[in-house]
Design an enzyme around this catalytic site. Structure first.
Site, PDB file in Angstrom:
ATOM      1  N   VAL A   8     -28.236  83.664  91.005  1.00 13.02           N
ATOM      2  CA  VAL A   8     -28.316  82.306  90.456  1.00 13.02           C
ATOM      3  C   VAL A   8     -28.696  82.457  88.989  1.00 13.02           C
ATOM      4  CG1 VAL A   8     -28.829  81.067  92.598  1.00 13.02           C
ATOM      5  CG2 VAL A   8     -30.703  82.088  91.287  1.00 13.02           C
ATOM      6  N   SER A   9     -28.394  81.434  88.201  1.00 15.41           N
ATOM      7  CA  SER A   9     -28.537  81.575  86.751  1.00 15.41           C
ATOM      8  C   SER A   9     -29.949  81.390  86.227  1.00 15.41           C
ATOM      9  CB  SER A   9     -27.602  80.594  86.034  1.00 15.41           C
ATOM     10  OG  SER A   9     -26.259  80.893  86.356  1.00 15.41           O
ATOM     11  N   ALA A  10     -30.827  80.755  87.011  1.00 19.71           N
ATOM     12  CA  ALA A  10     -32.172  80.469  86.507  1.00 19.71           C
ATOM     13  C   ALA A  10     -33.206  80.673  87.611  1.00 19.71           C
ATOM     14  CB  ALA A  10     -32.248  79.042  85.977  1.00 19.71           C
TER      15      ALA A  10
END
Length: 202
Positions: A8-10
């Site tokens: 996931v990006s964050a």
């Protein structure tokens, strides 16, 4: 051996949906790797750990191609490294019909050509989506700033207690370590407040 890689990006995003898929496939928790980082490059600790573990004949599952990464050249390079140099296989769960390297492998040289074409198309789409997201984010920040929203860490009001300790520290009466202990704050916080206070004095 079956391996799962999720991303996931964050840090505040939840990879649980991806993890559920890996568990349903019966992948051992020890062989599930998850990064909470951008897909702009492959310098991700869990990805690199997984990469070192892969052996010939292993099967790597990812939820979608963009979970592997969002860099056009990087996706193609990593896919080929895993499938052709390490001789492992990759399956993208959201599109197994197109992205299951085992199918391309059975087609010989023609399979490699087909695989290269599909990879180029999908990797390009993944990178363009990353660029769009970055542009949307920048535009959103500009709109928020124009509306008066301030970004960054909130400045803490400098109180009398800090000023007193600050003066003792600056005059050499106490050391920085003693000042931090007196104020019960950490190194970075102390010097950030020093900077903010001195900016106010200018």
């Amino acid at each position: 051996m079956r391996i799962g890689y999720g991303r996931v990006s964050a840090k505040d995003q939840n990879p649980e949906r991806q993890l559920v898929k890996f568990r349903e496939l019966g992948i051992d928790e020890r062989y599930i790797f998850v990064d909470k980082l951008s897909g702009k490059d492959f310098n991700r600790p869990r990805y690199q750990a997984m990469r070192l573990m892969i052996r010939e004949g292993d099967l790597v599952y990812i939820d979608a191609l963009d979970r592997l990464g969002r860099d056009y050249d990087g996706i193609i390079s990593e896919w080929k490294y895993i499938t052709r140099e390490l001789k492992a296989d990759i399956v993208c769960l959201d599109n197994e019909t197109l992205f299951d390297s085992r199918k391309f492998r059975t087609m010989g040289d023609f399979g490699k050509v087909m695989e290269d074409q599909f990879l180029s198309l999908l990797a390009y789409v993944a990178e363009q989506e990353r660029k769009k997201n970055r542009q949307r984010q920048a535009e959103g920040i500009e709109v928020a700033r124009a509306s008066g929203v301030k970004f960054g860490r909130k400045r803490i009001e400098i109180d009398e207690a800090f000023i007193k300790v600050y003066k003792q520290w600056r005059s050499g009466v106490i050391s920085a370590t003693e000042a931090m202990k007196e104020l019960n704050i950490k190194h970075r916080t102390f010097y950030r407040r020093v900077r903010e206070y001195e900016e106010e004095l200018l």
